[in-house]
Scaffold this motif. Structure first.
Motif, mmCIF file in Angstrom:
data_model
loop_
_atom_site.group_PDB
_atom_site.id
_atom_site.type_symbol
_atom_site.label_atom_id
_atom_site.label_comp_id
_atom_site.label_asym_id
_atom_site.label_seq_id
_atom_site.Cartn_x
_atom_site.Cartn_y
_atom_site.Cartn_z
ATOM 1 N N UNK A 83 0.832 -1.201 0.000
ATOM 2 C CA UNK A 83 0.000 0.000 0.000
ATOM 3 C C UNK A 83 0.867 1.251 0.000
ATOM 4 N N UNK A 84 1.922 1.256 0.828
ATOM 5 C CA UNK A 84 2.814 2.412 0.908
ATOM 6 C C UNK A 84 3.864 2.409 -0.199
ATOM 7 N N UNK A 85 4.181 1.223 -0.701
ATOM 8 C CA UNK A 85 5.215 1.128 -1.731
ATOM 9 C C UNK A 85 6.620 1.278 -1.185
ATOM 10 N N UNK A 86 6.818 0.932 0.100
ATOM 11 C CA UNK A 86 8.145 1.040 0.697
ATOM 12 C C UNK A 86 8.225 0.146 1.920
ATOM 13 N N UNK A 87 9.455 -0.063 2.398
ATOM 14 C CA UNK A 87 9.672 -0.958 3.526
ATOM 15 C C UNK A 87 9.436 -0.290 4.865
ATOM 16 N N UNK A 88 9.671 1.021 4.954
ATOM 17 C CA UNK A 88 9.643 1.699 6.247
ATOM 18 C C UNK A 88 8.600 2.806 6.226
ATOM 19 N N UNK A 89 7.552 2.698 7.023
ATOM 20 C CA UNK A 89 6.570 3.783 7.079
ATOM 21 C C UNK A 89 7.167 4.999 7.771
ATOM 22 N N UNK A 90 6.697 6.168 7.370
ATOM 23 C CA UNK A 90 7.216 7.404 7.938
ATOM 24 C C UNK A 90 6.112 8.378 8.270
ATOM 25 N N UNK A 91 6.506 9.573 8.668
ATOM 26 C CA UNK A 91 5.552 10.597 9.075
ATOM 27 C C UNK A 91 4.510 10.825 7.982
ATOM 28 N N UNK A 92 3.254 10.797 8.390
ATOM 29 C CA UNK A 92 2.148 10.999 7.466
ATOM 30 C C UNK A 92 1.596 9.734 6.860
ATOM 31 N N UNK A 93 2.311 8.608 7.049
ATOM 32 C CA UNK A 93 1.860 7.346 6.473
ATOM 33 C C UNK A 93 0.819 6.678 7.364
ATOM 34 N N UNK A 143 12.258 1.963 10.847
ATOM 35 C CA UNK A 143 11.402 1.078 11.635
ATOM 36 C C UNK A 143 11.163 -0.185 10.803
ATOM 37 N N UNK A 144 11.477 -1.331 11.355
ATOM 38 C CA UNK A 144 11.454 -2.574 10.577
ATOM 39 C C UNK A 144 10.044 -3.127 10.385
ATOM 40 N N UNK A 145 9.790 -3.635 9.172
ATOM 41 C CA UNK A 145 8.533 -4.319 8.871
ATOM 42 C C UNK A 145 8.763 -5.741 8.360
ATOM 43 N N UNK A 146 9.997 -6.240 8.458
ATOM 44 C CA UNK A 146 10.332 -7.536 7.876
ATOM 45 C C UNK A 146 10.401 -8.671 8.889
#
Length: 205
Positions: A59-69, A91-94
């Protein structure tokens, strides 16, 4: 703005869980700068819906969510939003939550505190039973990913006092574990888990 909140301790090697109403927020503080906090979020009305890294990454198109996500559930809905992040944002998501089996593979021959058991204990403290242990959002956990797909165990990039603020998009339950990992440097080079802190933030009127 938020009203002045109480400060709560997330003890080293232990877990805590809190209920949030839609619009409320939680500030999670990396007090000593090097503590990973495994974080889960469940829909308060249906615990089988929860923050899912597997659904969030595409959904985000990336490994690490950041501010505003938005943090995305297994039903592909936003459950929380990262409103603020004072850290470098790694911040890890794996990586799945550690468990006693994991420490056995690392050479432990006796029971070892772990995030999976911390999740279930934290939920029971507030009268709930987690239906499973989803893969958590590992706040401040630094897992370097190389171009060839290999991963490593990095030290956190955060500093003392760094925090995130997560705002609830629906009524939810946030569970946290101050990761007990003391055999790899994910909690810093000293491999010494420490406490973290958190606040529940209510909008002022």
């Amino acid at each position: 703005m938020y009203t002045e909140p109480d400060l709560f301790t997330l003890p080293a090697r232990r877990g805590r869980a809190v209920r949030l109403g839609a619009g409320e927020a939680i500030q999670i503080i990396n007090t000593h700068g090097s503590q990973v906090v495994d974080t889960w979020v469940f829909n308060a009305e249906d615990l089988t819906e929860f923050l899912s890294n597997e659904h969030m990454r595409p959904t985000l198109g990336k490994l690490w969510p950041g501010k505003g996500d938005a943090l995305i559930t297994n039903l592909r809905r936003a459950i929380m939003v990262i409103e603020e992040d004072t850290s470098p944002g790694r911040h890890d998501t794996l990586i799945a939550a550690c468990d006693d089996y994991r420490y056995g593979l690392l050479g432990c021959t006796e029971y070892h505190d772990n995030c999976t058991d911390n999740l279930h204990a934290a939920m029971r403290r507030i009268g709930l039973e987690a239906p499973e242990c989803p893969s958590p959002l590992n706040l401040w956990m630094n897992i370097p990913v190389s171009a060839d797909g290999s991963t490593g165990w990095g030290e956190p990039l955060s500093k003392p006092g760094d925090h995130v603020i997560l705002r609830a998009a629906m009524d939810c339950v946030v569970a946290m574990s101050a990761c007990p990992q003391d055999m790899l440097p994910i909690n810093g080079a000293a491999c010494q888990p420490t406490e973290a802190h958190y606040r529940i933030l209510h909008r002022s009127t």
